[in-house]
Design a protein around this motif. Sequence first.
Motif, PDB file in Angstrom:
ATOM      1  N   LEU A  13      -2.829   1.593 -54.515  1.00 23.13           N
ATOM      2  CA  LEU A  13      -3.401   1.861 -53.196  1.00 23.13           C
ATOM      3  C   LEU A  13      -2.522   1.260 -52.102  1.00 23.13           C
ATOM      4  O   LEU A  13      -2.322   1.877 -51.047  1.00 23.13           O
ATOM      5  CB  LEU A  13      -4.814   1.302 -53.102  1.00 23.13           C
ATOM      6  CG  LEU A  13      -5.572   1.612 -51.810  1.00 23.13           C
ATOM      7  CD1 LEU A  13      -5.847   3.111 -51.688  1.00 23.13           C
ATOM      8  CD2 LEU A  13      -6.887   0.834 -51.753  1.00 23.13           C
ATOM      9  N   TRP A  71      -9.400   4.378 -48.907  1.00 18.62           N
ATOM     10  CA  TRP A  71     -10.094   3.110 -49.148  1.00 18.62           C
ATOM     11  C   TRP A  71     -11.510   3.364 -49.651  1.00 18.62           C
ATOM     12  O   TRP A  71     -11.994   2.699 -50.567  1.00 18.62           O
ATOM     13  CB  TRP A  71     -10.112   2.263 -47.880  1.00 18.62           C
ATOM     14  CG  TRP A  71     -10.810   0.943 -48.049  1.00 18.62           C
ATOM     15  CD1 TRP A  71     -12.019   0.574 -47.547  1.00 18.62           C
ATOM     16  CD2 TRP A  71     -10.338  -0.185 -48.802  1.00 18.62           C
ATOM     17  NE1 TRP A  71     -12.336  -0.699 -47.914  1.00 18.62           N
ATOM     18  CE2 TRP A  71     -11.326  -1.196 -48.696  1.00 18.62           C
ATOM     19  CE3 TRP A  71      -9.191  -0.431 -49.548  1.00 18.62           C
ATOM     20  CZ2 TRP A  71     -11.187  -2.428 -49.308  1.00 18.62           C
ATOM     21  CZ3 TRP A  71      -9.049  -1.673 -50.175  1.00 18.62           C
ATOM     22  CH2 TRP A  71     -10.045  -2.649 -50.037  1.00 18.62           C
ATOM     23  N   HIS A  98     -11.304   4.409 -53.179  1.00 19.94           N
ATOM     24  CA  HIS A  98     -10.984   3.241 -54.009  1.00 19.94           C
ATOM     25  C   HIS A  98     -12.225   2.395 -54.276  1.00 19.94           C
ATOM     26  O   HIS A  98     -12.434   1.911 -55.405  1.00 19.94           O
ATOM     27  CB  HIS A  98      -9.904   2.408 -53.327  1.00 19.94           C
ATOM     28  CG  HIS A  98      -9.592   1.124 -54.022  1.00 19.94           C
ATOM     29  ND1 HIS A  98      -8.892   1.065 -55.212  1.00 19.94           N
ATOM     30  CD2 HIS A  98      -9.902  -0.173 -53.702  1.00 19.94           C
ATOM     31  CE1 HIS A  98      -8.780  -0.190 -55.599  1.00 19.94           C
ATOM     32  NE2 HIS A  98      -9.379  -0.961 -54.702  1.00 19.94           N
ATOM     33  N   THR A 156      -6.496   7.639 -56.594  1.00 18.96           N
ATOM     34  CA  THR A 156      -6.029   8.273 -55.364  1.00 18.96           C
ATOM     35  C   THR A 156      -4.550   8.617 -55.484  1.00 18.96           C
ATOM     36  O   THR A 156      -3.770   7.870 -56.063  1.00 18.96           O
ATOM     37  CB  THR A 156      -6.246   7.363 -54.144  1.00 18.96           C
ATOM     38  OG1 THR A 156      -5.606   6.100 -54.363  1.00 18.96           O
ATOM     39  CG2 THR A 156      -7.732   7.148 -53.869  1.00 18.96           C
ATOM     40  N   ARG A 206      -5.540   4.287 -60.085  1.00 24.23           N
ATOM     41  CA  ARG A 206      -6.750   3.596 -59.646  1.00 24.23           C
ATOM     42  C   ARG A 206      -6.512   2.155 -59.244  1.00 24.23           C
ATOM     43  O   ARG A 206      -7.375   1.542 -58.640  1.00 24.23           O
ATOM     44  CB  ARG A 206      -7.807   3.619 -60.758  1.00 24.23           C
ATOM     45  CG  ARG A 206      -8.386   4.982 -61.071  1.00 24.23           C
ATOM     46  CD  ARG A 206      -9.447   4.885 -62.139  1.00 24.23           C
ATOM     47  NE  ARG A 206     -10.542   4.007 -61.748  1.00 24.23           N
ATOM     48  CZ  ARG A 206     -11.537   3.660 -62.563  1.00 24.23           C
ATOM     49  NH1 ARG A 206     -11.541   4.083 -63.811  1.00 24.23           N
ATOM     50  NH2 ARG A 206     -12.506   2.880 -62.136  1.00 24.23           N
ATOM     51  N   ASP A 207      -5.386   1.557 -59.570  1.00 26.98           N
ATOM     52  CA  ASP A 207      -5.214   0.117 -59.375  1.00 26.98           C
ATOM     53  C   ASP A 207      -4.921  -0.229 -57.912  1.00 26.98           C
ATOM     54  O   ASP A 207      -4.391   0.589 -57.160  1.00 26.98           O
ATOM     55  CB  ASP A 207      -4.102  -0.420 -60.277  1.00 26.98           C
ATOM     56  CG  ASP A 207      -2.767   0.247 -59.982  1.00 26.98           C
ATOM     57  OD1 ASP A 207      -2.010  -0.299 -59.173  1.00 26.98           O
ATOM     58  OD2 ASP A 207      -2.504   1.322 -60.553  1.00 26.98           O
ATOM     59  N   PRO A 208      -5.249  -1.460 -57.488  1.00 24.14           N
ATOM     60  CA  PRO A 208      -5.044  -1.889 -56.089  1.00 24.14           C
ATOM     61  C   PRO A 208      -3.591  -1.827 -55.655  1.00 24.14           C
ATOM     62  O   PRO A 208      -3.308  -1.546 -54.486  1.00 24.14           O
ATOM     63  CB  PRO A 208      -5.568  -3.326 -56.087  1.00 24.14           C
ATOM     64  CG  PRO A 208      -6.524  -3.394 -57.237  1.00 24.14           C
ATOM     65  CD  PRO A 208      -5.962  -2.480 -58.281  1.00 24.14           C
ATOM     66  N   SER A 214      -1.741  10.164 -58.843  1.00 27.26           N
ATOM     67  CA  SER A 214      -3.023   9.467 -58.729  1.00 27.26           C
ATOM     68  C   SER A 214      -3.095   8.278 -59.685  1.00 27.26           C
ATOM     69  O   SER A 214      -2.754   8.398 -60.859  1.00 27.26           O
ATOM     70  CB  SER A 214      -4.174  10.428 -59.031  1.00 27.26           C
ATOM     71  OG  SER A 214      -4.218  11.467 -58.081  1.00 27.26           O
TER      72      SER A 214
END
Length: 295
Positions: A145, A114, A117, A123, A140-142, A138
């Motif tokens: 995550l 988190w 992010h 991640t 980057r978008d929500p 990996s």
Amino acid sequence: MSQLLDPKVLMAIKDLSLAARTVVDGFMAGLNRSQVKGAGLEFSQYRSYQPGDDLRWLDWKMYARSDRYYIRESETETAISVRFLLDASNSMNHRCGEITKMDYARYLAAALAWLAHLQGDATGLFAFRDGRLFSLPSRRDPQHLARLFFQLENLQPAGKFTEELQYRQLFTGERRRELLVFITDLYQHGQEISRLLASLAALQHELIVFHIMGRNELEMDYAGYTTLEDLETGQTVDINDTDMKRSYATGLQQYLAGIRRQMLGQHIFYRLLRMDQSLDSALRDFLQQRQKSIT
């Protein structure tokens, strides 16, 4: 230090995403946010102008005050890839008090993910479990995550740590900047974890090892028990012996000293974390290493 950083308190929050946000919010409240790079900030830091820099990022107010040219580093310039490597072998089922090593690792990884992010980082997740490797590349978008949190919530330890794999191929990416976070109890039958760390160190990425141990392991405190069973081999050992406990304490110190020497020699950042220890120090270590990897 916020009580919300206590792993025993976190266990009451069943939603891993909520727990991660709670940990990071409590941690960030004690930091000067202007020192933290990442998304949500107008800029992350100043640096001196270098020939070839985009003039759109020149800060003319700083120039007026100092008569020197400064560039504002943006989120995209400071974003990196953060890959979380989790030891999910059966030894991570070791329990100390109310929590297992896997519980601690799960909440730690979620909080660090988190935090990454929030700073605009991609991640990814790799889990070494039952001789196999689970991988989540990996992004980057929500939504990605959320998938990472889902995998963490459902990850259950099993079997032995993964044996020989083509680690160099797995962890060699196109990204120039990468931070690898390995969460483990460093329990190994041969040298499988040592070989993995040697391979990763050779790739010259920033590498953090969070070594999780229980208070009962560190203090040989197993009140009411006379034998212990190895969670991965099933072998048992008698602990109801004063001399044995004394030799265990000596051996443990030698073992930990050897690990520190090994990590130092490979330029790996190493931190021993007790399972009753607040996540505060781990978050600070992560933030410091993350900012080192982008400079």
